[in-house]
Scaffold this active site. Sequence first.
Site, PDB file in Angstrom:
ATOM      1  N   CYS A   1       0.835  -1.195   0.000  1.00 50.01           N
ATOM      2  CA  CYS A   1       0.000   0.000   0.000  1.00 50.01           C
ATOM      3  C   CYS A   1       0.872   1.248   0.000  1.00 50.01           C
ATOM      4  O   CYS A   1       1.869   1.311   0.734  1.00 50.01           O
ATOM      5  CB  CYS A   1      -0.901   0.008   1.230  1.00 50.01           C
ATOM      6  SG  CYS A   1      -1.862  -1.510   1.429  1.00 50.01           S
TER       7      CYS A   1
ATOM      8  N   CYS B   1     -10.984   0.106  -0.307  1.00 50.20           N
ATOM      9  CA  CYS B   1     -10.511  -0.031   1.069  1.00 50.20           C
ATOM     10  C   CYS B   1     -10.983   1.225   1.790  1.00 50.20           C
ATOM     11  O   CYS B   1     -10.550   2.331   1.451  1.00 50.20           O
ATOM     12  CB  CYS B   1      -8.982  -0.148   1.097  1.00 50.20           C
ATOM     13  SG  CYS B   1      -8.274  -0.168   2.765  1.00 50.20           S
TER      14      CYS B   1
END
Length: 338
Positions: free
Chosen positions: A95, A186
């Site tokens: 990420c 997300c």
Amino acid sequence: MKKHWTLKETKKLFNKPFFDLIYQAQTVHRKNFDPNEIQISTLLSIKTGACPEDCKYCPQSARYKTNLKKEPLLKEEEILKAAQKAKKSGANRFCMGAAWKNPKDKNIPYLQKIIKKVKKMGLETCMTLGELTQKQANQLYEAGLNFYNHNIDTSENFYSKIISTRTYQSRLKTLKRIRKSGMKICSGGIIGLGEKKKDRLEFLIELANLSQPPESIPINLLVKVPGTPLENNKKVNKFDFIKIISLTRIMIPKSYIRLSAGREKMDFQTQAMCFMAGANSIFYGCKLLTTKNQSEKKDIKLFKMLNLKKQKKSYHINEKLFLNKNFSQKKLFYDASK
């Protein structure tokens, strides 16, 4: 037919006896996931500090004096080196976060290049860059970005007390653009901002009642950073936090729930109860953007004590990537979130 959650029934669920609630959450969890498997992600700040927003919890805001060292967008080789290290440590998702209100169009080609190179390593990719236009979301999707992180943070009613430089509705609009592009979402929030119990429940209701809930849901415990307006906030009751994890699992049964920021301050028993309540994802590594995370050494110890295993690679790849010569079906594994 998709269930629509109301505040009344969510309150009723929250007010259940603690062990009954945990049992229900664990039962739901076992129907959808391996209860002894944890998904591992690693998070890297690729552009740090000088953010124009005023999020009261964030040390990266240019408005607060947190002694944070500002850093420009990292060079390609630095990002790829960190991605390789993440893979070696057992992470299957990498990420990347940039302290922007929104990326500029001129930034997109560079980000696309990074996405493609990280994916060639066999890692899932996720980015959090602020608000996106539909064109930008489409471009990131075309480059192969698997997930886009864009937290709603808290309830709509409490949101303006924490952030004034953007609106709650603008956050939801960005989520719609992400979903429309084809990327997976997300999105989660932070417990401990000063919100009431009702705000926590409304925050979960917002996520659960989206037309398609986020595939990944980070639940953060406020990290009280000196220099930010929330540095002296009250400590969150551990059992209330565990109950929020339980509610998230029951209300959004098929999504990954990530125990995120604040884990460094949690004892092993609290983390174990969160895993029992349905959390099945963590950030692995010493740092979460700019705040401390539990050390890898402690995570190894915790996993060993609980007999937990790291999840094998699970790709969330869009159909267009099947046409890409760099990705063959032999490289793909099951999608455990479906």
